[in-house]
Design a protein around this motif. Structure first.
Motif, short mmCIF file in Angstrom:
data_model
loop_
_atom_site.label_atom_id
_atom_site.label_comp_id
_atom_site.label_asym_id
_atom_site.label_seq_id
_atom_site.Cartn_x
_atom_site.Cartn_y
_atom_site.Cartn_z
N GLY A 46 0.81 -1.21 0.00
CA GLY A 46 0.00 0.00 0.00
C GLY A 46 0.85 1.26 0.00
N ALA A 47 2.11 1.14 0.41
CA ALA A 47 3.00 2.30 0.36
C ALA A 47 3.43 2.61 -1.07
N TRP A 48 3.23 1.64 -1.98
CA TRP A 48 3.71 1.78 -3.35
C TRP A 48 2.61 2.16 -4.32
N ALA A 250 5.51 0.83 -13.53
CA ALA A 250 6.49 0.58 -12.47
C ALA A 250 7.84 0.26 -13.09
N LEU A 251 7.83 -0.47 -14.20
CA LEU A 251 9.09 -0.84 -14.84
C LEU A 251 9.83 0.39 -15.36
N ASP A 252 9.11 1.33 -15.92
CA ASP A 252 9.75 2.57 -16.40
C ASP A 252 10.49 3.25 -15.26
N ARG A 253 9.82 3.33 -14.10
CA ARG A 253 10.47 3.97 -12.94
C ARG A 253 11.69 3.17 -12.50
N ALA A 261 8.13 -2.90 -6.92
CA ALA A 261 7.44 -3.99 -6.22
C ALA A 261 6.95 -4.97 -7.29
N TYR A 262 7.37 -6.23 -7.19
CA TYR A 262 7.07 -7.18 -8.26
C TYR A 262 5.56 -7.32 -8.50
N GLY A 263 4.77 -7.35 -7.44
CA GLY A 263 3.32 -7.51 -7.60
C GLY A 263 2.71 -6.40 -8.43
N GLU A 264 3.26 -5.18 -8.30
CA GLU A 264 2.73 -4.07 -9.11
C GLU A 264 3.08 -4.27 -10.58
#
Ligand code: AKG
Ligand code: FE2
Length: 277
Positions: A46-48, A250-253, A261-264
């Motif tokens: 949740g922090a991500w 997320a991958l771009d970042r 975070a892998y789940g994202e």
């Protein structure tokens, strides 16, 4: 058989899977790890991500697999195969750490609750659709760490893109796995190990190709950070790294140096892969 797209599981009909906005000419049954609620740190995730995305991620992670009623022998055979692939995946993780001069168990905390993915895939012939730019499976990189792929004897279907940018076929070898490197290994290794772009074009007339892909992945809540600084000759680049970028927020970042975070990443990918979304 049944399908649960929001859970990422079950049957995908021909053309339902989408790569780079184009339908892929394959059908598949998808299986994911089945963790318990307490096995994943959703509060930490949740922090991500925002609340809506977290709900989608929770649904993806906590759904259960769907099995066809027939043949009855499929489930025990597939589950035994997945269990063996997890052992092989762990061994490859030990080897990955050692390749970086780290203790063999260095990566264990990232994969000790591996959120693995498996697909049993069927490819009818493209039957001329290739002339319209349709592919059996469009160019992509796999999402996680190591992919262990078994392909049947159909020749000339799987292709990988070499560092020089050319496509080359990966012909089946009896008893051998094709091992692909995924996005998370690419990020963790500081781009020293490249995620391999690949695609499938099944043009053999009268042939229904099958493959079984097992994706050995980090824990759903694992946060991946580069193990070292990127190589000097390779500054981060928005598009020059060879990774597919259909939905890679997320991958771009992460390629810009941020932890991921892998789940994202998995959720971003799976939620962009279906034509219904
Ligand atoms: O069937 C194949 O050879 C490859 C499948 C694939 O690339 C995938 O499912 O990610
Ligand atoms: Fe793949």
């Amino acid at each position: 058989m049944a399908s649960d797209p929001a859970g990422g599981r079950g049957y995908q009909r021909l053309g339902e899977n989408v790569t780079e906005g184009r339908p892929d000419w394959h059908e598949a049954i998808d299986f994911l790890a089945e963790p318990g609620e307490g096995d994943i740190d959703f509060d930490g995730l949740g922090a991500w991500v925002g609340a809506a995305k977290l709900r989608g991620m929770r649904r993806l992670a906590l759904s259960r697999n769907l099995w066809p009623p027939q043949p009855a022998a499929l489930r025990p055979a597939a589950e035994a195969h997945f269990a063996r692939m997890r052992v092989l995946g762990q061994a490859l993780m030990d080897a990955t750490a050692q390749a970086f001069g780290l203790p063999p168990d260095h990566l264990a905390p990232l994969v000790d609750r591996s959120f693995w993915v498996a697909r049993i895939i069927g490819y009818p012939p493209l039957g001329g659709r290739e002339a319209d730019g349709v592919e059996s499976c469009g160019e992509h990189t796999d999402y996680g760490w190591w992919t262990l792929l078994s392909q049947d004897e159909t020749p000339g279907a799987l292709e990988v893109r070499t560092a020089a940018g050319d496509w080359t076929t990966v012909e089946p070898l009896p008893g051998a796995f094709v091992v692909n490197l995924g996005d998370m290994l690419h990020v963790w290794s500081g781009r020293r190990f490249k995620a391999t772009p690949h695609r499938v074009r099944q043009t053999q007339v009268g042939c229904y190709r099958t493959s079984v892909a097992f994706f050995f992945e980090p824990n759903f809540d694992a946060v991946i950070r580069p193990v070292g600084a990127p190589p000097r000759d390779e500054a981060p680049s928005a598009c020059g790294d060879g990774l597919s970028r259909d939905s890679d927020r997320a991958l771009d970042r992460a390629l810009g140096g941020a932890p991921i975070a892998y789940g994202e990443h998995l959720f971003d990918k799976i939620s962009s892969n279906f034509s219904f979304q």
